[in-house]
Write an enzyme that holds these catalytic residues in place. Structure first.
Site, PDB file in Angstrom:
ATOM      1  N   SER A 141      49.041  24.910   4.955  1.00 28.62           N
ATOM      2  CA  SER A 141      47.987  23.784   4.854  1.00 28.62           C
ATOM      3  C   SER A 141      46.695  24.067   5.872  1.00 28.62           C
ATOM      4  O   SER A 141      46.877  25.189   6.732  1.00 28.62           O
ATOM      5  CB  SER A 141      48.851  22.592   5.722  1.00 28.62           C
ATOM      6  OG  SER A 141      48.120  21.461   6.070  1.00 28.62           O
ATOM      7  N   TYR A 154      54.185  18.684  12.430  1.00 29.24           N
ATOM      8  CA  TYR A 154      54.132  19.393  11.115  1.00 29.24           C
ATOM      9  C   TYR A 154      53.069  20.597  11.050  1.00 29.24           C
ATOM     10  O   TYR A 154      53.278  21.743  10.514  1.00 29.24           O
ATOM     11  CB  TYR A 154      53.418  18.215   9.952  1.00 29.24           C
ATOM     12  CG  TYR A 154      53.092  18.830   8.890  1.00 29.24           C
ATOM     13  CD1 TYR A 154      53.955  19.138   7.617  1.00 29.24           C
ATOM     14  CD2 TYR A 154      51.740  18.986   8.492  1.00 29.24           C
ATOM     15  CE1 TYR A 154      53.719  19.530   6.668  1.00 29.24           C
ATOM     16  CE2 TYR A 154      51.353  19.498   7.342  1.00 29.24           C
ATOM     17  CZ  TYR A 154      52.302  19.804   6.456  1.00 29.24           C
ATOM     18  OH  TYR A 154      51.979  20.297   5.286  1.00 29.24           O
TER      19      TYR A 154
END
Length: 244
Positions: A141, A154
């Site tokens: 990401s 995360y």
């Protein structure tokens, strides 16, 4: 127009029941590859495999459970004799300021995003040796490079993915196994388990977010390169996404 060299390649895609995993499966099947669809939702992947035809097969497995990973890759060995592409796509994210997050959420994210990825990667490596152009690719990401407020744990899992891939590349390069990491920004997917749907939709609309197919194209582009070529990292985001 088909890409060169992908016909009859064997791919395993985790988190294949929707989003980037599903989109990548569709592209690879169109290129003539064999694809093993892996996800926890049996009905979804079985329906997808039926739609995609004989080059797709569905295996229900939860990659965060190591006892389910071994049988998955044993099946791949028995059915195909080896593996050309592992796409570690299964992922989980909970949004919260760190002070409000919970150990249960931390464990669930690390179990899927890191431990599950490690388990699949370790099981895949022996199946890739001696196969020209074999590649381990993982979906990280932009948060794994820059961090995003409200997603601290995360992002920590995604930083771990990036660091792991940088080291694994050095360990496997001599064997001809390529290691690539894909880092998408905002994408229209089911991601965001505890974020109100309206908030996700508004943000993605404002950014003109990527579609899953856009990220899938990046994966297939990297995989389709000649075996001597490593596309080590692809960071792909919407043009309007200025911040991480």
């Amino acid at each position: 127009m088909k890409m060169q060299g992908l016909s009859d390649k064997v791919a395993v895609i985790t988190g294949a029941s929707s989003g980037i995993g599903e989109a990548t499966a569709r592209l690879l099947i169109a290129e003539g590859a064999h694809v093993v669809l892996v996800a926890r939702r049996r009905a979804r992947i079985e329906a997808l495999a039926e739609e995609l035809g004989g080059r797709a097969c569905a295996v229900m497995a939860d990659v965060s459970d190591a006892s389910q990973v071994g049988p998955l890759f044993s099946l791949v060995r028995e059915a195909f004799g080896g593996l050309d592409l592992l796409l570690n796509n299964a992922g989980l994210g909970f949004s919260a300021a760190f002070v409000d997050s919970t150990p249960e959420e931390w464990r669930r994210m690390f179990d899927t995003n890191v431990i599950g990825l490690l388990s699949c990667t370790q099981a895949a490596i022996p199946l890739m040796k001696g196969r020209p152009g074999a590649m381990i690719a993982s979906i990280s990401s932009t948060g794994g490079r820059y961090g995003v407020e409200g997603w601290s744990v995360y992002c920590a899992t995604k930083y771990a993915v990036v660091g792991f891939h940088e080291t694994l590349r050095k360990e496997l390069g001599a064997d001809g196994i390529r290691v690539s990491v894909i880092e998408p920004g905002a994408v229209w997917t089911e991601f965001g388990h505890n974020v109100p749907e309206q908030a996700l939709r508004q943000r993605r609309q404002a950014l003109d977010a990527l579609h899953a197919e856009d990220v899938a194209q990046a994966v297939v582009y990297a995989f389709a390169q000649p075996p001597r070529v490593l596309v080590q990292e692809i960071l792909v985001r919407p043009v309007k996404q200025i911040a991480p």
